[in-house]
Every structure is written in structure tokens, then in C-alpha cells.
Design a protein around this motif. Structure first.
Motif: not given
Length: 169
Positions: A36-48, A91-104
Motif C-alpha cells: 500500500p505504501d510502496a513505489n510503482s515502477v512508473a514512480w521509481l523511473v519518473w523519480h530517478l 498519495a503523491q506516489v499514486a499521482k504519478v501515472r503515465v499513458d505509456s512506457a514510452d513516455l517514461l
């Protein structure tokens, strides 16, 4: 081998790992959080990527690719323009959503290209230049660039681990 060549090699390895962690994942897998409080792949890649963009730009007196190449608009996140994800709540981690892997990977590749361009122009003396006096001892450009590498490797490793959890399930 010169120090800048070692840095270029290390940053290039991050790019390879970012692509390996992201490519082929569904949108559900990119956004899935192993807890529930872990980071997603999308968030981790966006953040780094945001950290590399912010810190390399700041240390070298450049503008962030996030802002100058309209990545902020392309992502359309409900976050402040200079937000890098540092200290994000669940909650902020949950906001980081992308439309595609290509965007990341596209954003990472743009940051990577700018980082390599900047690294290629460095001299050994540049690496000794103090870029942050808020620490004791003050942080040099060389130390900042290695710090970014460390942070990026940590997070891309986490993304690869989370990816592996889904693939093995």
C-alpha cells in the motif's frame, strides 16, 4: 581512462537498466504497487529521471529538460513543476501515472542525452568545482555527479525488483 569517461559509462548503464525495467510492462504493471505504501515502477523511473534532470542541471547551470522540452506538460501530473518526488507521500506516489512506457523512457532518454552532452564537455578541474556549500564539506561537481549515480542506481534496481515480482507471480 579519464574520470568523465567513467561517469559517461556509468550514466549509460543507468539508461540501459531503465529500459530493461520498463519495456514490455503493461500500464497496470507500471502503476502496480507491491504494497500500500510502496513505489510503482512508473514512480521509481519518473523519480530517478527527475533527480538526474534536476541535479545535473543545477550543478552545471542548465535548465531542466522537464521544463524546456515540455515533459512536464506531456506527463500532465498534478505536481509542482520542480517536484522531483523527494519526500513524496503515498498519495503523491499514486499521482504519478503515465499513458505509456514510452513516455517514461522518452523522458529518461532526453535527460540522458543532455547529461552525456554536459559530461563530455567536462575537464578534470571542473569536477573539483564546488557546486553546493550547504554541506560540510562543500559538495564538488564530481561528488554531486556520483551522488546522482548512486540515487539512480538505487531506484532503477528497485524498479527492476518490482518488475521481477510481477513477472514471477
Amino acid at each position: 581512462m579519464h574520470a568523465k569517461d567513467i561517469l559517461i559509462d556509468a550514466y549509460t548503464r543507468i539508461q540501459e537498466e531503465v529500459h530493461a525495467a520498463v519495456e514490455g510492462l503493461t500500464l497496470d504493471d507500471l502503476h502496480r504497487r507491491p504494497g500500500p505504501d510502496a513505489n510503482s515502477v512508473a514512480w521509481l523511473v519518473w523519480h530517478l529521471t527527475r533527480v538526474q534532470d534536476d541535479h545535473v542541471a543545477g550543478a552545471l547551470g542548465l535548465e531542466q529538460v522537464w521544463l524546456t522540452q515540455d515533459w512536464e506538460k506531456r506527463f500532465g501530473l498534478d505536481l509542482k513543476p520542480h517536484d522531483t518526488g523527494y519526500g513524496h507521500t503515498s498519495a503523491q506516489v499514486a499521482k504519478v501515472r503515465v499513458d505509456s512506457a514510452d513516455l517514461l523512457t522518452g523522458y529518461y532518454d532526453a535527460v540522458h542525452a543532455r547529461s552525456l552532452e554536459a559530461l563530455r564537455g567536462l575537464t578534470a578541474a571542473d569536477l573539483d568545482r564546488v557546486v553546493d556549500e550547504n554541506w560540510d564539506p562543500p559538495v564538488t561537481l564530481g561528488v554531486r555527479l556520483v551522488s546522482v549515480l548512486s540515487d539512480d542506481y538505487e531506484h532503477v534496481g528497485q524498479a527492476a525488483y518490482v518488475r521481477g515480482l510481477y513477472q514471477s507471480a
